[in-house]
Design an enzyme around this catalytic site. Structure first.
Site, mmCIF file in Angstrom:
data_model
loop_
_atom_site.group_PDB
_atom_site.id
_atom_site.type_symbol
_atom_site.label_atom_id
_atom_site.label_comp_id
_atom_site.label_asym_id
_atom_site.label_seq_id
_atom_site.Cartn_x
_atom_site.Cartn_y
_atom_site.Cartn_z
ATOM 1 N N ASN A 1 42.607 23.463 31.783
ATOM 2 C CA ASN A 1 43.789 22.830 32.367
ATOM 3 C C ASN A 1 44.646 23.851 33.109
ATOM 4 O O ASN A 1 44.492 25.051 32.903
ATOM 5 C CB ASN A 1 44.594 22.170 31.232
ATOM 6 C CG ASN A 1 45.110 20.821 31.649
ATOM 7 O OD1 ASN A 1 45.553 20.636 32.781
ATOM 8 N ND2 ASN A 1 45.056 19.869 30.744
ATOM 9 N N CYS A 2 45.547 23.348 33.925
ATOM 10 C CA CYS A 2 46.441 24.167 34.743
ATOM 11 C C CYS A 2 47.116 25.248 33.894
ATOM 12 O O CYS A 2 47.583 24.952 32.814
ATOM 13 C CB CYS A 2 47.508 23.287 35.372
ATOM 14 S SG CYS A 2 48.916 24.189 36.047
ATOM 15 N N PRO A 3 47.202 26.499 34.286
ATOM 16 C CA PRO A 3 46.720 27.053 35.561
ATOM 17 C C PRO A 3 45.377 27.788 35.435
ATOM 18 O O PRO A 3 45.056 28.574 36.309
ATOM 19 C CB PRO A 3 47.826 28.066 35.888
ATOM 20 C CG PRO A 3 48.194 28.616 34.534
ATOM 21 C CD PRO A 3 47.971 27.514 33.534
ATOM 22 N N LEU A 4 44.615 27.526 34.355
ATOM 23 C CA LEU A 4 43.387 28.298 34.120
ATOM 24 C C LEU A 4 42.360 28.242 35.253
ATOM 25 O O LEU A 4 41.802 29.281 35.609
ATOM 26 C CB LEU A 4 42.754 27.873 32.793
ATOM 27 C CG LEU A 4 43.413 28.465 31.540
ATOM 28 C CD1 LEU A 4 42.737 27.932 30.288
ATOM 29 C CD2 LEU A 4 43.350 29.981 31.549
#
Lengths: 175, 77
Positions: free
Chosen positions: B15-18
């Site tokens: 999920n964001c920001p991965l």
């Protein structure tokens, strides 16, 4: 003009003041993402925010005083996960260990949803060369010693050092 | 996933920001002109990859969605 704009490296300054797990996310997500975009990033950790620079992170969340926090089960069948256990703040306050349980459930939720851990985001910030500054006054105020913190801290500074830096940045956020 | 990319990155389940952080990291190992193919499930990645490429100057060669999975091809500049 366009050339000058293209050559300009954007910069971000964040003032991180909170030390709970939920409040640790915004500064680290924004700082690591800005770093990935190639921005110059500096974060000034002050007051409880200093907790986010400890070698050993023991961050917890507190649903107390935060009635907006959804209280959902991260395990079990979908119908159970969908229920929002809306426990009134006044009741939570009287239950011993409520924060430990809430923290455990939040950790599980973060894992389930593929959200990065705070450790991971902090490492990403350091990899991207984000400057993480610690507020010296807070260290003195709370009686911390510098060796409790990660060695990568860019400096032990005060408001007078951080402000001129923030003044020059394109984006400045207080979190 | 396009098999002719120089390197591939599996960002599914992240999920964001991965996805952006991993993309940035993977790109640093590539030479100019080489390509990176990314698969992600984060719906936000569609807009994020566009913004990332626009900001960093890498070329977003293609982006597509297929059964809830997003595929991107980025050429390092």
């Amino acid at each position: 003009m366009a050339e000058r704009e293209a050559a300009h490296v954007p910069s971000l300054s964040i003032i991180a003041t909170k030390g709970t797990m939920d409040w640790a996310y915004p500064p680290f997500i924004l700082a690591s993402t800005a770093g990935a975009l190639g921005w110059d990033v500096s974060v000034f950790f002050t007051f409880y925010g200093l907790e986010l620079l400890k070698k050993d992170l023991h961050l917890e969340i507190s649903p107390l005083g935060n009635p907006s926090m959804p209280m959902k089960m991260p395990f079990g069948p979908q119908w159970l996960k969908d229920i929002n256990w809306n426990v009134p703040n006044a009741v939570m306050a009287g239950i011993p260990g409520f924060e430990k349980v809430a923290t455990g459930l939040m950790r599980q939720t973060v894992k389930n949803k593929g959200v990065a851990s705070i450790d991971e985001l902090r490492s990403a910030c350091l990899e991207a060369d984000a400057k993480l500054y610690a507020c010296q006054m807070t260290v003195d105020l709370f009686g911390y010693s510098q060796d409790e913190f990660i060695p990568e801290i860019a400096g032990w500074i005060g408001a007078a050092s951080f402000l001129p830096q923030a003044q020059k940045s394109d984006v400045c956020l207080f979190i | 996933m396009s098999t002719n990319a120089t390197q591939t990155l599996d960002a599914r389940g992240m999920n964001c920001p991965l996805p952006i952080l991993r993309t940035k990291k993977a790109l640093t190992d590539l030479a100019k002109g080489e390509t990176l193919a990314i698969t992600a499930t984060d719906p936000g990645s569609l807009k994020d990859m566009q913004a990332f490429c626009k900001q960093t100057g890498h070329e977003l060669v293609s982006s597509s969605e297929h059964r809830g999975e997003f595929e991107f091809l980025i050429r390092k500049s």
